[in-house]
Design a protein around this motif. Structure first.
Motif, mmCIF file in Angstrom:
data_model
loop_
_atom_site.group_PDB
_atom_site.id
_atom_site.type_symbol
_atom_site.label_atom_id
_atom_site.label_comp_id
_atom_site.label_asym_id
_atom_site.label_seq_id
_atom_site.Cartn_x
_atom_site.Cartn_y
_atom_site.Cartn_z
ATOM 1 N N ASN A 22 0.814 -1.201 0.000
ATOM 2 C CA ASN A 22 0.000 0.000 0.000
ATOM 3 C C ASN A 22 0.854 1.260 0.000
ATOM 4 O OD1 ASN A 22 -2.509 1.442 0.500
ATOM 5 N ND2 ASN A 22 -1.690 1.759 2.552
ATOM 6 N N VAL A 57 2.647 -14.328 4.851
ATOM 7 C CA VAL A 57 1.628 -14.114 3.823
ATOM 8 C C VAL A 57 1.379 -12.622 3.728
ATOM 9 C CG1 VAL A 57 -0.688 -14.683 3.022
ATOM 10 C CG2 VAL A 57 0.565 -16.312 4.441
ATOM 11 N N GLY A 59 -1.091 -9.601 2.245
ATOM 12 C CA GLY A 59 -2.380 -9.288 1.618
ATOM 13 C C GLY A 59 -2.133 -8.111 0.693
ATOM 14 N N LYS A 60 -2.692 -6.940 1.049
ATOM 15 C CA LYS A 60 -2.378 -5.734 0.271
ATOM 16 C C LYS A 60 -1.341 -4.890 1.013
ATOM 17 C CE LYS A 60 -6.111 -5.393 -2.846
ATOM 18 N NZ LYS A 60 -5.910 -6.273 -3.906
ATOM 19 N N ALA A 61 -0.787 -5.465 2.082
ATOM 20 C CA ALA A 61 0.236 -4.771 2.887
ATOM 21 C C ALA A 61 -0.220 -3.373 3.302
ATOM 22 C CB ALA A 61 1.573 -4.733 2.157
ATOM 23 N N CYS A 62 -1.462 -3.249 3.716
ATOM 24 C CA CYS A 62 -1.957 -1.985 4.276
ATOM 25 C C CYS A 62 -1.517 -1.874 5.725
ATOM 26 C CB CYS A 62 -3.487 -1.938 4.221
ATOM 27 S SG CYS A 62 -4.101 -2.010 2.552
ATOM 28 N N ASN A 63 -1.148 -2.997 6.307
ATOM 29 C CA ASN A 63 -0.757 -3.013 7.714
ATOM 30 C C ASN A 63 0.644 -3.596 7.868
ATOM 31 O OD1 ASN A 63 -1.479 -2.245 10.215
ATOM 32 N ND2 ASN A 63 -2.736 -4.022 10.690
ATOM 33 N N PRO A 123 -9.083 -0.581 3.560
ATOM 34 C CA PRO A 123 -8.435 -1.284 2.454
ATOM 35 C C PRO A 123 -7.848 -2.616 2.895
ATOM 36 C CG PRO A 123 -7.011 0.477 3.249
ATOM 37 C CD PRO A 123 -8.266 0.526 4.083
ATOM 38 N N THR A 125 -7.203 -7.124 2.170
ATOM 39 C CA THR A 125 -7.818 -8.405 1.811
ATOM 40 C C THR A 125 -8.574 -8.993 3.003
ATOM 41 O OG1 THR A 125 -5.868 -9.607 2.559
ATOM 42 C CG2 THR A 125 -5.909 -8.957 0.235
ATOM 43 N N ALA A 129 -7.678 -8.648 6.977
ATOM 44 C CA ALA A 129 -8.727 -8.114 7.856
ATOM 45 C C ALA A 129 -9.028 -9.082 8.999
ATOM 46 C CB ALA A 129 -9.995 -7.832 7.046
ATOM 47 N N GLY A 135 -11.680 -3.038 11.668
ATOM 48 C CA GLY A 135 -12.952 -2.434 12.036
ATOM 49 C C GLY A 135 -12.739 -1.121 12.746
ATOM 50 N N LEU A 179 -4.290 -18.286 6.270
ATOM 51 C CA LEU A 179 -5.754 -18.279 6.308
ATOM 52 C C LEU A 179 -6.211 -18.457 4.857
ATOM 53 C CD1 LEU A 179 -6.314 -15.180 8.665
ATOM 54 C CD2 LEU A 179 -5.710 -17.537 9.252
ATOM 55 N N ALA A 216 -0.578 6.016 2.255
ATOM 56 C CA ALA A 216 -0.639 6.286 3.692
ATOM 57 C C ALA A 216 -0.878 5.004 4.468
ATOM 58 C CB ALA A 216 -1.789 7.254 3.977
ATOM 59 N N ARG A 290 2.828 -3.821 11.049
ATOM 60 C CA ARG A 290 3.850 -4.847 11.314
ATOM 61 C C ARG A 290 5.062 -4.560 10.440
ATOM 62 N NH1 ARG A 290 -0.324 -9.511 12.402
ATOM 63 N NH2 ARG A 290 -1.850 -8.116 13.374
HETATM 64 C C1 LIG Z 1 -6.012 4.409 4.492
HETATM 65 C C2 LIG Z 1 -6.138 3.282 5.477
HETATM 66 C C3 LIG Z 1 -7.225 3.210 6.316
HETATM 67 C C4 LIG Z 1 -7.345 2.163 7.242
HETATM 68 N N1 LIG Z 1 -8.434 2.143 8.064
HETATM 69 C C5 LIG Z 1 -8.565 1.121 8.919
HETATM 70 C C6 LIG Z 1 -9.706 1.069 9.791
HETATM 71 O O1 LIG Z 1 -10.569 1.936 9.786
HETATM 72 N N2 LIG Z 1 -9.792 0.012 10.638
HETATM 73 C C7 LIG Z 1 -8.849 -0.971 10.669
HETATM 74 O O2 LIG Z 1 -8.988 -1.921 11.444
HETATM 75 N N3 LIG Z 1 -7.766 -0.941 9.869
HETATM 76 C C8 LIG Z 1 -7.596 0.078 9.003
HETATM 77 N N4 LIG Z 1 -6.501 0.123 8.215
HETATM 78 C C9 LIG Z 1 -5.482 -0.938 8.314
HETATM 79 C C10 LIG Z 1 -5.612 -2.064 7.254
HETATM 80 O O3 LIG Z 1 -6.408 -1.656 6.189
HETATM 81 C C11 LIG Z 1 -6.201 -3.310 7.831
HETATM 82 O O4 LIG Z 1 -5.427 -3.805 8.896
HETATM 83 C C12 LIG Z 1 -6.320 -4.425 6.749
HETATM 84 O O5 LIG Z 1 -7.224 -5.361 7.258
HETATM 85 C C13 LIG Z 1 -5.031 -5.117 6.378
HETATM 86 O O6 LIG Z 1 -5.289 -5.998 5.278
HETATM 87 P P1 LIG Z 1 -4.154 -6.377 4.239
HETATM 88 O O7 LIG Z 1 -4.691 -7.306 3.227
HETATM 89 O O8 LIG Z 1 -3.506 -5.169 3.707
HETATM 90 O O9 LIG Z 1 -3.156 -7.180 5.195
HETATM 91 P P2 LIG Z 1 -1.572 -7.041 5.246
HETATM 92 O O10 LIG Z 1 -1.219 -5.689 5.707
HETATM 93 O O11 LIG Z 1 -0.979 -7.509 3.979
HETATM 94 O O12 LIG Z 1 -1.247 -8.105 6.382
HETATM 95 C C14 LIG Z 1 -1.570 -7.833 7.718
HETATM 96 C C15 LIG Z 1 -1.211 -9.073 8.553
HETATM 97 O O13 LIG Z 1 -2.065 -10.150 8.179
HETATM 98 C C16 LIG Z 1 -1.305 -11.267 7.709
HETATM 99 N N5 LIG Z 1 -2.047 -11.881 6.619
HETATM 100 C C17 LIG Z 1 -2.618 -11.293 5.546
HETATM 101 N N6 LIG Z 1 -3.261 -12.210 4.801
HETATM 102 C C18 LIG Z 1 -3.076 -13.403 5.380
HETATM 103 C C19 LIG Z 1 -3.481 -14.746 5.092
HETATM 104 N N7 LIG Z 1 -4.232 -15.050 4.027
HETATM 105 N N8 LIG Z 1 -3.073 -15.719 5.916
HETATM 106 C C20 LIG Z 1 -2.308 -15.452 6.996
HETATM 107 N N9 LIG Z 1 -1.909 -14.212 7.344
HETATM 108 C C21 LIG Z 1 -2.292 -13.205 6.546
HETATM 109 C C22 LIG Z 1 0.024 -10.666 7.260
HETATM 110 O O14 LIG Z 1 1.055 -11.631 7.280
HETATM 111 C C23 LIG Z 1 0.213 -9.562 8.288
HETATM 112 O O15 LIG Z 1 0.707 -10.113 9.484
HETATM 113 C C24 LIG Z 1 -6.349 1.167 7.305
HETATM 114 C C25 LIG Z 1 -5.243 1.242 6.439
HETATM 115 C C26 LIG Z 1 -5.139 2.278 5.555
HETATM 116 C C27 LIG Z 1 -3.935 2.304 4.654
#
Ligand SMILES: Cc1cc2nc3c(=O)[nH]c(=O)nc-3n(C[C@H](O)[C@H](O)[C@H](O)COP(=O)(O)OP(=O)(O)OC[C@H]3O[C@@H](n4cnc5c(N)ncnc54)[C@H](O)[C@@H]3O)c2cc1C
Length: 292
Positions: A22, A57, A59-63, A123, A125, A129, A135, A179, A216, A290
């Motif tokens: 992201n 793993v 996802g979209k690396a938002c976290n 944002p 996957t 989430a 949430g 997952l 961001a 992370r």
């Molecule tokens: C603009 C913006 C707004 C946001 N608003 C919110 C909000 O309101 N509330 C909120 O809670 N979060 C929010 N976030 C944070 C983020 O969007 C969430 O945490 C999101 O759920 C992360 O999903 P991801 O696919 O990007 O996971 P990633 O960042 O890719 O991964 C997060 C973690 O999950 C693990 N993971 C991912 N997929 C799998 C899988 N299939 N199996 C095992 N492990 C896995 C990864 O290894 C990592 O440890 C926001 C982020 C941004 C950039």
């Protein structure tokens, strides 16, 4: 033989991860694996555990913040159709872990199934989430989960039922290596009413967040009873910049990365924010993102 040489079609070596994140920053993965089906995924997982190869793993690396030096071992990406399908059966929606949360929400809404619409605008996957229990005060994804399919360390599919699952603030006990998919139990409502609530949630969420064209990430969790964003703001840190990384002026809980910014800039800015907030309020901010 080099690691995972037996999977030439799905493994990329020394693959830059920035385009998959992201924030669009960070170094390469030693091995980026994009399996096409569950059998390939299970075989790679088994091999990683047998050969003690680190496995993550993405996802979209938002976290996730990928360091500029990159990531040792395997980074798995579940982007192929086998991991992104969404099905609706009665009041249940089942989604692959690689599916975007936005697709899950819209499919549920179109099917007249309510609940997930409050998550609109978050944002990422389904897998990310679930792991992070995405949430806000209006609700989190965990409350709708009926069961989750995972792969264990032996590469075998296991089903985690609702009564085994725990979801709290930005945390779940889903700590299996991969997952695979989740089933969500929702309630029927009219698609019009759901879309109305979705629009409201979207407006509220977007109003406070960085502008959509900015890369961001939310950086800190809220300390108990406090708001990380408010503490950072009150410490006078909004718009503070280190290299290409800047504390967002719209919500100080976010860091915005400008073109040319690096993960090192983000990490230095994080250190600065943490130490200033600690000096000013005696509060240790914990990372939500992370760092890999
Ligand atoms: C603009 C913006 C707004 C946001 N608003 C919110 C909000 O309101 N509330 C909120 O809670 N979060 C929010 N976030 C944070 C983020 O969007 C969430 O945490 C999101 O759920 C992360 O999903 P991801 O696919 O990007 O996971 P990633 O960042 O890719 O991964 C997060 C973690 O999950 C693990 N993971 C991912 N997929 C799998 C899988 N299939 N199996 C095992 N492990 C896995 C990864 O290894 C990592 O440890 C926001 C982020 C941004 C950039």
């Amino acid at each position: 033989m080099a690691a995972l040489d037996n999977f030439p079609d799905i493994v990329k070596r020394n693959e830059p991860l920035a385009p998959y994140t992201n924030l669009r920053i960070g170094g390469p993965a030693e091995l980026l694996v994009q399996p096409r089906n569950r059998e390939e995924l299970a075989a790679v997982v088994r091999q990683c555990f047998r050969e003690t190869l680190p496995l993550r793993v993405i996802g979209k690396a938002c976290n996730v913040l990928v360091r500029d030096e990159g990531v040792r071992g395997v980074v798995m990406r579940l982007a192929e159709p086998a991991f992104t399908e969404i099905h609706v059966t009665g009041k249940r929606v089942t989604a692959g872990a690689g599916a975007p949360v936005s697709a899950l929400i819209s499919q549920a809404a179109q099917s007249g199934l309510a609940g997930l619409e409050t998550l609109v605008g978050i944002p990422g996957t389904v897998g990310g989430a679930l792991r992070c229990n995405a949430g806000d005060r209006a609700g989190d994804i965990g409350q709708f989960v009926a069961q989750v399919e995972v792969l264990d360390t032996k590469g075998e599919v296991q089903v985690r039922e609702r009564d085994e699952l725990q979801f709290t603030y930005h945390w779940s006990n889903l700590d299996d290596p991969v997952l695979l998919s989740a089933a969500f139990q929702l309630e029927p409502d009219s698609p019009d009413a759901i879309v109305k609530r979705m629009r409201k949630a979207w407006i509220l969420r977007r109003a406070g967040q960085p502008l959509t064209y900015q890369a961001a990430s939310r950086i800190f969790t809220n300390p108990r009873g406090l708001s990380a964003s408010a503490l950072i703001e009150q410490a006078g840190l909004a718009k503070t910049r280190v290299g290409g990384a800047e504390v967002s002026e719209r919500d100080a809980g976010f860091i915005v990365v400008h073109p040319g910014g690096t993960s090192r800039d983000v990490l230095r800015l994080i250190d600065l924010v943490r130490s200033r907030v600690h000096e000013r309020f005696g509060v240790e901010l914990e990372l939500e993102i992370r760092v890999w």
